[in-house]
Every structure is written in structure tokens, then in C-alpha cells.
Design an enzyme around this catalytic site. Structure first.
Site, PDB file in Angstrom:
ATOM      1  N   LYS A 212       0.830  -1.211   0.000  1.00  0.00           N
ATOM      2  CA  LYS A 212       0.000   0.000   0.000  1.00  0.00           C
ATOM      3  C   LYS A 212       0.870   1.269   0.000  1.00  0.00           C
ATOM      4  O   LYS A 212       0.644   2.220  -0.761  1.00  0.00           O
ATOM      5  CB  LYS A 212      -0.920  -0.030   1.225  1.00  0.00           C
ATOM      6  CG  LYS A 212      -1.587   1.270   1.551  1.00  0.00           C
ATOM      7  CD  LYS A 212      -2.574   1.675   0.479  1.00  0.00           C
ATOM      8  CE  LYS A 212      -2.876   3.143   0.556  1.00  0.00           C
ATOM      9  NZ  LYS A 212      -4.255   3.472   0.605  1.00  0.00           N
ATOM     10  N   CYS A 266      -3.219  10.894   1.637  1.00  0.00           N
ATOM     11  CA  CYS A 266      -2.556   9.613   1.357  1.00  0.00           C
ATOM     12  C   CYS A 266      -1.175   9.805   0.755  1.00  0.00           C
ATOM     13  O   CYS A 266      -0.165   9.449   1.351  1.00  0.00           O
ATOM     14  CB  CYS A 266      -3.406   8.793   0.390  1.00  0.00           C
ATOM     15  SG  CYS A 266      -5.095   8.636   0.936  1.00  0.00           S
TER      16      CYS A 266
HETATM   17  N1  SAJ Z   1      -1.454  14.941  -8.749  1.00  0.00           N
HETATM   18  C1  SAJ Z   1      -0.606  15.690  -9.563  1.00  0.00           C
HETATM   19  N2  SAJ Z   1      -0.298  15.205 -10.802  1.00  0.00           N
HETATM   20  C2  SAJ Z   1      -0.803  14.027 -11.269  1.00  0.00           C
HETATM   21  C3  SAJ Z   1      -1.663  13.263 -10.434  1.00  0.00           C
HETATM   22  C4  SAJ Z   1      -1.970  13.747  -9.170  1.00  0.00           C
HETATM   23  O1  SAJ Z   1      -0.113  16.763  -9.181  1.00  0.00           O
HETATM   24  O2  SAJ Z   1      -0.500  13.680 -12.423  1.00  0.00           O
HETATM   25  C5  SAJ Z   1      -1.783  15.442  -7.385  1.00  0.00           C
HETATM   26  C6  SAJ Z   1      -3.279  15.744  -7.197  1.00  0.00           C
HETATM   27  O3  SAJ Z   1      -3.580  17.013  -7.677  1.00  0.00           O
HETATM   28  C7  SAJ Z   1      -3.405  15.632  -5.695  1.00  0.00           C
HETATM   29  C8  SAJ Z   1      -2.405  14.529  -5.341  1.00  0.00           C
HETATM   30  O4  SAJ Z   1      -1.544  14.406  -6.450  1.00  0.00           O
HETATM   31  O5  SAJ Z   1      -3.000  16.828  -5.050  1.00  0.00           O
HETATM   32  C9  SAJ Z   1      -3.045  13.179  -5.054  1.00  0.00           C
HETATM   33  O6  SAJ Z   1      -4.127  12.899  -5.953  1.00  0.00           O
HETATM   34  P1  SAJ Z   1      -4.370  11.454  -6.615  1.00  0.00           P
HETATM   35  O7  SAJ Z   1      -5.567  11.539  -7.483  1.00  0.00           O
HETATM   36  O8  SAJ Z   1      -3.110  10.996  -7.262  1.00  0.00           O
HETATM   37  O9  SAJ Z   1      -4.582  10.468  -5.398  1.00  0.00           O
HETATM   38  P2  SAJ Z   1      -5.529  10.424  -4.074  1.00  0.00           P
HETATM   39  O10 SAJ Z   1      -4.733  10.971  -2.939  1.00  0.00           O
HETATM   40  O11 SAJ Z   1      -6.880  11.000  -4.306  1.00  0.00           O
HETATM   41  O12 SAJ Z   1      -5.722   8.826  -3.917  1.00  0.00           O
HETATM   42  C10 SAJ Z   1      -4.557   7.994  -3.827  1.00  0.00           C
HETATM   43  C11 SAJ Z   1      -4.717   6.817  -4.812  1.00  0.00           C
HETATM   44  N3  SAJ Z   1      -3.433   6.117  -4.938  1.00  0.00           N
HETATM   45  C12 SAJ Z   1      -2.896   5.838  -6.172  1.00  0.00           C
HETATM   46  O13 SAJ Z   1      -3.406   6.191  -7.215  1.00  0.00           O
HETATM   47  C13 SAJ Z   1      -1.628   5.056  -6.165  1.00  0.00           C
HETATM   48  C14 SAJ Z   1      -5.816   5.875  -4.334  1.00  0.00           C
HETATM   49  O14 SAJ Z   1      -5.897   4.721  -5.169  1.00  0.00           O
HETATM   50  C15 SAJ Z   1      -5.539   5.438  -2.880  1.00  0.00           C
HETATM   51  O15 SAJ Z   1      -6.546   4.554  -2.381  1.00  0.00           O
HETATM   52  C16 SAJ Z   1      -5.532   6.696  -2.037  1.00  0.00           C
HETATM   53  O16 SAJ Z   1      -4.438   7.523  -2.490  1.00  0.00           O
HETATM   54  C17 SAJ Z   1      -5.348   6.284  -0.584  1.00  0.00           C
HETATM   55  O17 SAJ Z   1      -6.354   6.278   0.169  1.00  0.00           O
HETATM   56  O18 SAJ Z   1      -4.237   5.900  -0.201  1.00  0.00           O
END
Ligand code: SAJ
Length: 415
Positions: A212, A266
Site C-alpha cells: 500500500k 494519502c
Molecule cells: N497529482 C498531480 N499530478 C498528477 C496526479 C496527481 O499533481 O498527475 C496530485 C493531485 O492534484 C493531488 C495529489 O496528487 O494533489 C493526489 O491525488 P491522486 O488523485 O493521485 O490520489 P488520491 O490521494 O486521491 O488517492 C490515492 C490513490 N493512490 C494511487 O493512485 C496510487 C488511491 O488509489 C488510494 O486509495 C488513495 O491515495 C489512498 O487512500 O491511499
């Protein structure tokens, strides 16, 4: 124990409540346990205390069928799913006090034969800690049937669902289950099979914990690469969005998107659990965290440089949430950026536009030069427009509304 039909879910937050609701809607008898009386009352009315698509229908349906009820008191159950927060402390090590409190409430209810599942994202070794903690409280029980004593089965089954798609991904995602024993893993698998249509992959507890953390660190490292590219490109006068789009035409290149920093509870948190477990070795993971954490300040300096000649500039800041189309402000880089801009730009007026919230969060509410405003008037009044979140509503802004203004687009929607 083959057939589990009574389950207690401890912690009715973003993960516990959806898990409780989906188990209940599949016919199990589920009791949700939470220390917050308001949350308990709201669930018992069939309401959901936060925004998540489709969750309200699952909760109200399960409550009206009497398969789901909420309480502040730990019930006796055949299985316990612990979905409490594991925040980090000031030294960035994990705070396990909520897990400890859950174990203290579960221990007196155990008779032997129960399954205890830790769902909370946890540092390696936490499931073993939970098991040891339980049998310390209940020396009449064991984790492996030693000395002929009744056993309790302890496993880790980390959640991996994406906020905004939780009810879909709970069903379709593959799951990793790590048991302290093979029997514990098998029992957890049979429980999750009730609603999970993805593969359920069995391993030991420490590997499941690390899996995870590694998933979220993988994303963090890749976002850090994109964020570093955006800073390099800015220095070299190159459009980073075009650069990434072009590079991604290579069949084995898939660069993520730069942004104002990484938020949410996360990805901005979990890598620190790996760093705490192996501080000397986790160098790339630490650097990625530091690179992403430095990005909000880079944005603040960028805006300040653009407005260096203004005595009292008006800045429209678009978006406060940690990502698009949600109302969640946890660990949001946008909130940090507004706070630091407000201090850095003495004499400025900062108009924040966030269509998904009704009021400013506590950290911003006390700042005299920061107000929450509507999109049209804020754009009209602004000398500079800073886009921090790519909400759909911001994609509909007409070019004319931005003409003649300084623009800082951290998400590349006006590229
Ligand atoms: N972000 C970027 N660039 C990108 C992708 C995301 O800057 O290309 C930023 C987003 O704007 C945000 C942050 O990253 O600030 C996180 O967003 P996210 O959509 O990547 O993830 P979370 O935090 O909503 O959810 C993540 C997910 N993990 C993965 O994709 C590996 C989700 O599957 C997990 O269940 C969740 O964390 C968790 O609960 O751990």
C-alpha cells in the site's frame, strides 16, 4: 469459522463507512462504530456526513433494511474491520493511538475464533503490533493456536480506492490481503469476496502494509518528476505541457502532470512511513516528498515575482481543494499557497474562488486580505489570476475574461 455474518467496522470515515455500507448491502449484519456521536446519529438517520458519489444511496438503503446501524459502543462480532486514521506526528512517524484505542475496545469482546482486519494505511509491522497488543490484553487468546489456546485471526487489508470513485473501486479493484497466519489471510479473503469482484491476492501482513505504501510512493515519485520538469522548463523558457505531451508519444514514456504540489491524506503522507522505517535507504522517496513539498513555495515566489512592481495588487486564486471536482481540503497545497501569498504580498487583496466550499478553512479565515469570492467578479477585479485546481467549472472560463492579466496556470488548463 467459515461464515461471517456479523461485522463491526471501527471508524466511519472515508473508508470505514463505504466498507460498512457495501458489506451491509450484501446482506451482512454490520455495526459501524465511531467515537463521534454526530457521525453515529447521521448514519443511523441514513445520512452521509461527507461527499462521495453513490455512498448516500448505499447507506440509506442498508439502514432502512436494518443491516447497518451505528453506535459509539463496541459490539461483539465475528469480524472487526479497523479503519481508523493513522496520521503522522510532528517527527513524521505514524501515530498509532487510534489503532491502540480500537484494540482496547475490541479486546474485551473477543471469545476466540474472531477475525480482526486492519484496513488503515500503516507502517510495516503495525498488523503484528495490533495482534500482539490484543493478545497482551487477552492472554487467554493466541494468534496461532499455541498451547491449545483459542486463537484470533489478524490480517491487513489496505484500502486502495480513489476518493470520488470509492463505491466503484471497492467492487472492481484487486485487493491485497496479508495475514499474520495463512488462516487469517484466507478468512479475510472470504469476507472481502462478499463484495469484491477483483482478484484477492494473499501475502503476509508486512508485505501487504508495504504494498500500500509503495503504491502511493510510486505515484509521489512520478509526480515529483513532473514537478521537477515544470521548474526546469520554466527556467529554460519551455512550455512543460507541450514538452510532456510530446515525450509521452514514446511508447514507454508516461509522465504524470505537474501541479502546485501534492495534497490529500494519502500520497502526501504515506511515503513518510517508508522513510521512517528505512531512513538511510529511502533516499529517492524522501527526495520526491521534498520536491513535491517545495512546489507550493515555488508557486508563491512565481506570483510574487510577477507582481513585484505592484503596490497593492489584487490576485484571484482559483481552487482550494487538493484535486479537481472534490470538496476535500486536507493537506491541500492550494491552502498553503494562499496562506503564504497573503503574508508575502503585503498590501495585496486575495480573492479565493472555490465553488465546492461555503467558507474559508480556519487557517485562511483569519487573514485580513483573503476573502472567498465568486468567479466572475474575482476575475474582473484581478491583476493576476492563479489557477491551483483544474475544476471543470474553471475550464469554462472565456479567454476574454483573462486578457491583460498576469496568469499562473499550475495545472495547464489554459495551455
Ligand atoms: N497529482 C498531480 N499530478 C498528477 C496526479 C496527481 O499533481 O498527475 C496530485 C493531485 O492534484 C493531488 C495529489 O496528487 O494533489 C493526489 O491525488 P491522486 O488523485 O493521485 O490520489 P488520491 O490521494 O486521491 O488517492 C490515492 C490513490 N493512490 C494511487 O493512485 C496510487 C488511491 O488509489 C488510494 O486509495 C488513495 O491515495 C489512498 O487512500 O491511499
Amino acid at each position: 469459522m467459515n461464515n461471517i455474518d456479523t461485522v463491526a467496522v471501527i471508524g466511519l470515515g472515508y473508508i470505514g463507512l463505504p466498507t460498512a455500507a457495501i458489506l451491509a448491502s450484501n446482506g451482512l449484519n454490520v455495526v459501524g462504530v465511531d467515537v463521534n456521536e454526530e457521525t453515529v446519529k447521521s448514519v443511523n438517520r441514513g445520512d452521509v456526513p461527507f461527499v462521495e458519489p453513490d455512498l448516500a444511496a448505499y447507506v440509506s438503503g442498508a439502514v432502512s433494511l436494518k443491516n447497518l446501524q451505528a453506535t459509539t459502543e463496541m459490539p461483539a462480532a465475528q469480524a472487526y474491520i479497523v479503519a481508523v486514521p493513522t496520521p503522522f506526528q510532528t517527527d513524521r512517524s505514524a501515530d498509532l493511538s487510534y489503532i491502540r484505542a480500537a484494540a482496547e475496545a475490541i479486546a474485551p469482546k473477543l471469545r476466540g475464533g474472531e477475525l480482526v482486519i486492519l484496513e488503515s494505511t500503516s507502517p510495516p509491522g503495525t498488523t503484528q503490533f495490533l495482534g500482539d497488543f490484543l493478545v497482551n490484553l487477552r492472554p487467554d487468546l493466541t494468534l496461532d493456536g499455541a498451547d491449545g489456546k483459542p486463537e484470533i485471526h489478524v490480517a491487513h487489508c489496505p484500502e486502495r480506492v480513489l476518493p470520488g470513485r470509492i463505491m466503484v473501486e471497492l467492487v472492481t479493484n484487486d485487493r491485497i490481503v496479508g495475514g499474520l497466519t495463512a488462516t487469517a489471510a484466507q478468512l479475510a479473503k472470504s469476507l472481502y469476496s462478499v463484495f469484491c469482484q477483483g482478484k484477492i491476492l494473499l501475502t503476509d501482513a508486512a508485505t501487504a502494509e508495504m504494498a500500500k505504501l509503495v503504491e502511493n510512493s510510486y505515484r509521489d515519485v512520478n509526480i515529483a518528476f513532473a514537478n521537477e520538469l515544470s521548474v526546469i522548463s520554466d527556467k529554460l523558457g519551455i512550455n512543460v505541457w507541450e514538452l510532456i505531451e510530446l515525450a509521452n508519444h514514446h511508447p514507454r514514456v508516461d509522465i504524470l502532470k505537474p501541479g502546485p504540489g501534492v495534497g490529500g491524506h494519502c500520497i502526501a503522507v504515506d511515503p513518510w512511513f517508508i522513510i521512517a522505517a528505512a531512513p538511510e535507504e529511502a533516499r529517492l522517496i524522501r527526495q520526491a516528498r521534498e520536491t513535491n513539498d517545495a512546489k507550493p513555495n515555488w508557486v508563491v515566489n512565481k506570483v510574487a515575482d510577477l507582481l513585484a512592481d505592484y503596490i497593492s495588487p489584487t490576485v484571484a486564486v482559483l481552487g482550494l481543494a487538493f484535486k479537481a471536482n472534490i470538496d476535500d481540503l486536507r493537506e491541500s497545497p492550494a491552502v498553503d499557497i494562499v496562506e503564504n501569498l497573503s503574508r508575502k504580498l503585503d498590501g495585496s487583496r486575495i480573492l479565493v474562488v472555490e465553488p465546492h466550499v461555503q467558507s474559508l478553512p480556519r487557517t485562511l479565515a483569519g487573514l485580513a486580505n483573503v476573502t472567498l469570492g465568486d468567479l466572475g467578479p474575482s476575475l474582473a477585479a484581478a491583476d493576476a489570476v492563479v489557477l491551483l485546481v483544474d475544476h471543470d467549472s474553471f475550464k469554462e472560463i472565456h479567454k476574454e475574461e483573462l486578457s491583460g492579466k498576469h496568469l499562473v496556470d499550475t495545472r495547464g488548463i489554459w495551455n
